[in-house]
Design an enzyme around this catalytic site. Structure first.
Site, short mmCIF file in Angstrom:
data_model
loop_
_atom_site.label_atom_id
_atom_site.label_comp_id
_atom_site.label_asym_id
_atom_site.label_seq_id
_atom_site.Cartn_x
_atom_site.Cartn_y
_atom_site.Cartn_z
N ASP A 161 0.82 -1.21 0.00
CA ASP A 161 0.00 0.00 0.00
C ASP A 161 0.85 1.27 0.00
O ASP A 161 0.66 2.16 0.81
CB ASP A 161 -0.90 -0.05 1.26
CG ASP A 161 -1.88 1.09 1.33
OD1 ASP A 161 -2.38 1.52 0.28
OD2 ASP A 161 -2.15 1.57 2.46
N ASN A 416 6.80 -7.28 6.75
CA ASN A 416 5.56 -6.65 7.17
C ASN A 416 4.36 -7.40 6.61
O ASN A 416 4.24 -7.56 5.39
CB ASN A 416 5.50 -5.20 6.68
CG ASN A 416 4.17 -4.54 7.08
OD1 ASN A 416 3.95 -4.23 8.25
ND2 ASN A 416 3.27 -4.35 6.12
N GLU A 417 3.52 -7.87 7.50
CA GLU A 417 2.22 -8.45 7.15
C GLU A 417 2.27 -9.54 6.08
O GLU A 417 1.46 -9.52 5.14
CB GLU A 417 1.25 -7.36 6.71
CG GLU A 417 0.87 -6.40 7.81
CD GLU A 417 -0.39 -5.59 7.47
OE1 GLU A 417 -0.75 -5.53 6.29
OE2 GLU A 417 -1.00 -5.05 8.40
N ASN A 470 -0.16 -5.33 13.58
CA ASN A 470 -0.88 -4.25 12.89
C ASN A 470 -2.37 -4.53 13.02
O ASN A 470 -2.83 -5.57 12.56
CB ASN A 470 -0.52 -4.22 11.40
CG ASN A 470 0.91 -3.76 11.16
OD1 ASN A 470 1.59 -3.34 12.08
ND2 ASN A 470 1.35 -3.84 9.92
N TYR A 476 -10.89 -1.25 9.35
CA TYR A 476 -11.23 -2.32 8.40
C TYR A 476 -12.19 -3.34 9.02
O TYR A 476 -12.91 -4.03 8.32
CB TYR A 476 -9.97 -3.03 7.90
CG TYR A 476 -9.06 -2.14 7.09
CD1 TYR A 476 -9.52 -1.52 5.93
CD2 TYR A 476 -7.75 -1.91 7.48
CE1 TYR A 476 -8.69 -0.71 5.18
CE2 TYR A 476 -6.91 -1.10 6.74
CZ TYR A 476 -7.38 -0.50 5.58
OH TYR A 476 -6.56 0.30 4.85
N TRP A 552 -0.25 4.23 12.84
CA TRP A 552 -0.15 4.28 11.38
C TRP A 552 -0.94 5.47 10.89
O TRP A 552 -2.10 5.54 11.16
CB TRP A 552 -0.69 3.00 10.74
CG TRP A 552 -0.35 2.90 9.29
CD1 TRP A 552 -1.21 3.07 8.23
CD2 TRP A 552 0.93 2.61 8.73
NE1 TRP A 552 -0.53 2.89 7.05
CE2 TRP A 552 0.78 2.61 7.33
CE3 TRP A 552 2.19 2.36 9.29
CZ2 TRP A 552 1.85 2.38 6.47
CZ3 TRP A 552 3.24 2.13 8.43
CH2 TRP A 552 3.05 2.13 7.03
N LYS A 571 -4.05 8.02 6.52
CA LYS A 571 -4.02 7.67 7.95
C LYS A 571 -2.99 8.47 8.73
O LYS A 571 -2.72 8.16 9.89
CB LYS A 571 -3.79 6.17 8.13
CG LYS A 571 -4.94 5.32 7.59
CD LYS A 571 -4.89 3.89 8.07
CE LYS A 571 -5.97 3.05 7.41
NZ LYS A 571 -5.73 2.80 5.96
#
Ligand code: BDP
Length: 594
Positions: A161, A416-417, A470, A476, A552, A571
């Site tokens: 993103d 990350n993620e 996160n 969401y 974030w 954000k």
């Protein structure tokens, strides 16, 4: 690999400024030997900067493939020994020619590389430097992506993103060293914290090329020699050491000298370092034996016009905003940041979670960003497979090599993620944890867990020294519903606590349009962002295992186009041009009082 430096034996020259620039949409530059002469039809492009936003229109913004940069430079007259050409970053891959000779090929957009170009240059003469920079992401790159050939031309797809900015994002250097030279320095430290004025133990290893012996001095910030040693590796004690502390970046310098048999100086290099300890004890994260609580943000290298290009002015302003808001830490989400940023963190005591560019490896998030196109699995031989894992291992090696001496870095975040709920993901990550620990046994290693792989389905957290989460409860999930979000956040946190490890929330937040207001908790408003923040922090405060909160994001940032984003991700606590939203004042009140 040591950075260019000005020392009694070395010189360095930045090659920043305007370079000639062309795109190569047909991919014919190599066959046509564009490096053999001036680039035809070129325009000028600044270095460092992303090229994407400098020209109106879509062509350059969305360009897919290689672009070529070129300039000439005169090698200074006195540089009669060894000459090195270094790129602090070329995003994402590059080939470099000096005149007509290819001198370097490098993949990985956020880490430096260099070439010894001594045999291709003559002191006093001009040389032509040409660089082909490729912005394509594939299933073999980190981060991953793929190029789709469409009726309207190639389209770069990726699953993370932030906008795929590209170009020469950081400085380019020409530098000189002696032929016999110091090639690398590693410093690790310990401190006897049982004493009021702790004794520091500094272990060092100096790698050299060519003949000569090594002598080292440890210098205090004012240049006083506080300890000395002889030999390429050793340990020296620093009595009454002044520790590197969060908020107070006290550093020492290890001055390494390479000398000949008669004691004459061959080469000299100053390596900064700090004396501090990092330790995880139960659910506590200790720096210098004291519990540390992370406040701050996941950030981005992202600005109007220059994209991901480094700029000292923007960097200083961002750090001043971090100080203003009371942040003591940051995560280099989602790639290694410029070395200037890391220098600042070291020098000012900003605590850093240092992250690799391994982002966009989640089928769940990828699917959302790709407009709902289902992705069955990320970790598979034809997607993120052996090729990607080799690239991932390589960025870990290069990141640790670059940042190993930095006192600010207290955690390696290797991804990350990513998907972490499958057998394939577990098999992919286990060796990468082992590799990171083998490269650096002194720092905790972790990865950032995605919301769709909670406890207990996550199979990767068992390998991490701490839990980094996160979470977007209230955004969401439980969108717009703060009471339900609070319940969900609380319920999940209780499950993670069972690991008995420290927990840092590395992301949480809400997209917020600066200037949009509501008295009824409407999403996207400044009030909603503050309300969500308030709720989230309240939950953290109820749990001792939570040792950090990094909202974030620090600031709004650019992303690819999509129905989830309004000219980028909103954000930020600050807008993209760094104006505070209401939440910034809330955080400031909390963090400056902690
Ligand atoms: C997480 C990612 C981050 C995104 C953020 C968001 O780690 O890069 O920007 O969520 O959706 O998935 O805002």
């Amino acid at each position: 690999m040591l950075r260019p430096s000005e020392t009694p034996t070395r010189e360095a020259k930045r090659l920043d400024g305007l370079w000639d620039f062309v795109t190569d949409p047909a991919g014919s530059g190599r066959a046509e030997r564009w490096f053999a002469g001036p680039l035809a039809g070129s325009r000028q492009m600044p270095v460092p900067a992303s090229y994407n936003d400098l020209v109106p229109g879509r062509d350059l913004h969305d360009f897919v493939g290689e672009v070529w940069y070129q300039r000439t430079v005169r090698v200074p007259r006195g540089w009669s020994e060894r000459v090195v050409l270094r790129f602090d970053a070329a995003t994402h891959a590059a080939e470099v020619w000096v005149n007509e000779t290819s001198v370097a090929v490098h993949t990985g957009g956020y880490l430096p590389f260099e070439a010894d170009i001594t045999e291709h240059v003559t002191a006093g003469d001009e040389v032509r430097i040409t660089v082909a920079v490729d912005n394509r992401l594939t299933w073999e790159t980190i981060p991953p992506g793929f190029v789709e050939e469409t009726s309207a031309g190639p389209r770069q797809r990726y699953f993370h993103d932030f906008f795929n900015y590209a170009g020469l994002h950081r400085s380019v250097w020409l530098s000189s060293t002696p032929l016999a030279h110091i090639s690398d320095i590693t410093v690790t430290t310990e401190a006897d914290l049982s004493q009021a004025a702790p004794e520091g133990l500094v272990r060092y290893e100096v790698e050299t090329q060519g003949a000569g012996g090594v002598v080292v001095d440890i210098l205090d910030a004012d240049g006083t020699v506080v300890a000395s040693g002889t030999g390429a590796r050793g340990a020296v004690a620093v009595p009454s050491a002044r520790l590197w502390e969060p908020g107070e970046g006290h550093q020492y310098t290890l001055r390494a000298r390479l000398v000949d048999d008669a004691g004459a100086l061959l080469d000299e290099y100053p390596q900064k370092f700090g004396i501090r300890t990092v330790e995880i004890r139960g659910t506590e994260f200790l720096i210098n034996g004291k519990p540390f609580y992370f406040t701050g943000f996941g950030m981005h290298e992202d600005h109007e016009i220059i994209g991901k290009g480094h700029s000292d002015a923007h960097m200083v302003h961002d750090f001043e905003l971090l100080t203003w808001i009371g942040a003591n830490s940051l995560r280099t989400s989602h790639y290694p940041y410029s070395e200037e940023v890391m220098d600042w963190a070291d020098a000012h005591g900003v605590v850093v979670i240092d992250e690799t560019p391994a982002v966009g490896m989640s089928r769940h998030v990828g699917q959302q960003l790709m407009g709902g196109t289902p992705i069955d699995s990320m970790f598979s031989p034809d997607r993120v497979g052996e090729g990607a894992r080799a690239a991932h291992a390589q960025v870990i090696r290069e990141l640790v090599a670059r940042d190993k001496n930095r006192p600010s870095v207290v955690i390696w975040s290797i991804a990350n993620e990513p998907d972490s709920d499958t057998e394939e993901a577990e098999a992919y990550f286990k060796p990468l944890f082992e590799l990171t620990r083998a490269l650096d046994p002194t720092r905790p290693v972790g990865f950032v867990n995605v919301m769709m792989c909670p406890e207990p389905v996550c199979r990767v957290s068992q390998y991490a020294d701490l839990i980094m989460l996160n979470r977007y409860f209230g955004w969401y999930a439980q969108s717009g519903d703060i009471p339900l979000a609070e319940e969900a956040l609380e319920a999940e946190l209780v499950l993670w606590e069972k690991h008995g490890k420290p927990i840092i929330y590395t992301e949480f937040g809400a997209d917020t349009l600066s200037g949009l207001h509501s008295l009824h908790g409407s999403m996207w408003t400044e009030e909603y962002q503050s309300e969500l923040m308030d709720m989230t922090l309240r939950v953290f405060d109820r749990h001792d295992a939570v040792v950090g909160e990094q909202m974030w994001n620090f600031a709004d940032f650019q992303t690819s186009r999509g129905i989830m984003r309004v000219d980028g991700n909103k954000k930020g606590a600050f807008t993209r041009d760094r104006k505070p939203k209401a939440v910034a004042h809330l955080l400031r009140a909390r963090w400056t009082a902690l």
